[in-house]
Design an enzyme around this catalytic site. Structure first.
Site, PDB file in Angstrom:
ATOM      1  N   GLY A 116       0.772  -1.231   0.000  1.00  0.00           N
ATOM      2  CA  GLY A 116       0.000   0.000   0.000  1.00  0.00           C
ATOM      3  C   GLY A 116       0.808   1.289   0.000  1.00  0.00           C
ATOM      4  N   ILE A 123      -6.465 -10.483 -11.622  1.00  0.00           N
ATOM      5  CA  ILE A 123      -6.895 -10.087 -12.965  1.00  0.00           C
ATOM      6  C   ILE A 123      -8.402  -9.874 -12.927  1.00  0.00           C
ATOM      7  CG2 ILE A 123      -7.167 -10.916 -15.338  1.00  0.00           C
ATOM      8  CD1 ILE A 123      -4.456 -12.356 -14.964  1.00  0.00           C
ATOM      9  N   ASN A 146      -4.732   1.977 -13.459  1.00  0.00           N
ATOM     10  CA  ASN A 146      -3.763   1.045 -12.882  1.00  0.00           C
ATOM     11  C   ASN A 146      -2.371   1.652 -12.995  1.00  0.00           C
ATOM     12  OD1 ASN A 146      -2.798  -1.447 -11.791  1.00  0.00           O
ATOM     13  ND2 ASN A 146      -2.175  -2.076 -13.856  1.00  0.00           N
ATOM     14  N   HIS A 177       1.608   0.234 -13.361  1.00  0.00           N
ATOM     15  CA  HIS A 177       2.346  -1.001 -13.657  1.00  0.00           C
ATOM     16  C   HIS A 177       3.843  -0.690 -13.645  1.00  0.00           C
ATOM     17  CE1 HIS A 177       3.096  -4.953 -15.345  1.00  0.00           C
ATOM     18  NE2 HIS A 177       3.980  -4.369 -16.139  1.00  0.00           N
ATOM     19  N   ASP A 210      -2.667  -5.148 -18.758  1.00  0.00           N
ATOM     20  CA  ASP A 210      -1.589  -4.146 -18.796  1.00  0.00           C
ATOM     21  C   ASP A 210      -1.462  -3.506 -20.178  1.00  0.00           C
ATOM     22  OD1 ASP A 210      -0.953  -4.694 -16.129  1.00  0.00           O
ATOM     23  OD2 ASP A 210       0.423  -6.296 -16.689  1.00  0.00           O
TER      24      ASP A 210
HETATM   25  C1  GRF Z   1       3.773  -1.528  -7.333  1.00  0.00           C
HETATM   26  O1  GRF Z   1       5.061  -1.718  -7.842  1.00  0.00           O
HETATM   27  C2  GRF Z   1       2.770  -1.524  -8.437  1.00  0.00           C
HETATM   28  O2  GRF Z   1       3.227  -0.956  -9.615  1.00  0.00           O
HETATM   29  C3  GRF Z   1       2.546  -2.987  -8.634  1.00  0.00           C
HETATM   30  O3  GRF Z   1       2.548  -3.523  -7.339  1.00  0.00           O
HETATM   31  C4  GRF Z   1       3.334  -2.710  -6.483  1.00  0.00           C
HETATM   32  C5  GRF Z   1       2.445  -2.305  -5.356  1.00  0.00           C
HETATM   33  O4  GRF Z   1       3.131  -1.724  -4.281  1.00  0.00           O
HETATM   34  N1  GRF Z   1       1.343  -3.222  -9.394  1.00  0.00           N
HETATM   35  P1  GRF Z   1       2.299  -1.000  -3.134  1.00  0.00           P
HETATM   36  O5  GRF Z   1       1.249  -1.967  -2.623  1.00  0.00           O
HETATM   37  O6  GRF Z   1       1.688   0.257  -3.668  1.00  0.00           O
HETATM   38  O7  GRF Z   1       3.309  -0.711  -2.047  1.00  0.00           O
END
Ligand code: GRF
Length: 221
Positions: free
Chosen positions: A13, A93, A108, A110, A146
């Site tokens: 988070g 997903i 999202n 990524h 994605d």
């Molecule tokens: C991030 O690197 C995000 O891009 C990927 O999962 C990770 C999540 O980290 N999808 P967090 O939960 O926000 O610390």
């Protein structure tokens, strides 16, 4: 009027925390009305609770199918009446039915320079491919995993000593925590739109290419 934002998480988070702080600082003209997790142990749930934000957990394993799980999420979300939904480290997903329900209202982030390296293990993939640049991308979610229209990308040069773990940390600190609050701020102001044909516009101007970190420092704040 302040936007109603729902955030879906599965874990740590850190992106959620950046969004919470940006709302508190009024950099995002919005309120996080619900944080929904598919994992009860997700640390992000504690971050939300500490900020006084409503949370819900729906364990995907309690549902017979992906469709049932997503239908349950849609019901919980409907009660929170979000204007849009932000995926922040949500590791499931989504079904086409869910994505259609929030078409143009689902973001999202990524950890790669999409379209390079969709899916998991992006940091190792960058090393294995011998690439010298890495970063992260905020995009609208469509049914292609994605693969939805890109909004903003931030990148940096890979250092020779960067292993996958170091790259993950750099992507988070140098890129994700900067570009996601900005993209959500645009959404909350109603400045960011995706047309039915997938074209992305910011303040009525169509984006040919995704915006960059440099754009953030100049005209697009
Ligand atoms: C991030 O690197 C995000 O891009 C990927 O999962 C990770 C999540 O980290 N999808 P967090 O939960 O926000 O610390």
């Amino acid at each position: 009027m302040s936007a109603r934002i729902a955030v879906l998480i599965s874990g740590e988070g850190r992106n959620l925390q950046a969004l919470i702080e940006a709302c508190a600082a009024q950099r995002i003209d919005g309120e996080i009305v619900l944080v929904l997790s598919n994992r009860a142990q997700a640390r992000g749930l504690l971050r939300a609770q500490q900020a006084g934000i409503a949370t819900a957990t729906l364990a995907h394993r309690d549902y017979a199918s992906r469709e049932d799980f997503d239908a349950a999420m849609l019901r919980v979300l409907a009660e929170a009446r979000p204007d849009f939904v932000v995926l922040a480290g949500f590791m499931r997903i989504l079904t086409p039915a869910f994505i259609r329900a929030y078409a143009g209202r689902l973001l999202n982030i990524h950890p790669s320079l999409l379209p390079r390296h969709p899916g998991l293990n992006t940091h190792q993939a960058v090393i294995d491919a011998g690439e010298t640049e890495h970063g992260a991308t905020v995009h609208f979610v469509t049914e292609e995993l994605d693969g939805g229209p890109r909004i903003i990308q931030g990148q940096f040069k890979r250092r020779i000593e960067d292993d996958a773990e170091a790259l993950a940390e750099r992507v988070m600190q140098e890129v994700e925590l900067k570009i996601y609050p900005q993209a959500v701020a645009w959404m909350a102001r109603g400045e960011l739109t995706m047309a039915d044909d997938g074209r992305v516009s910011l303040r009525g101007k169509m984006l040919g290419e995704p915006l960059s970190l440099t754009d953030l420092e100049t005209e697009f704040r």
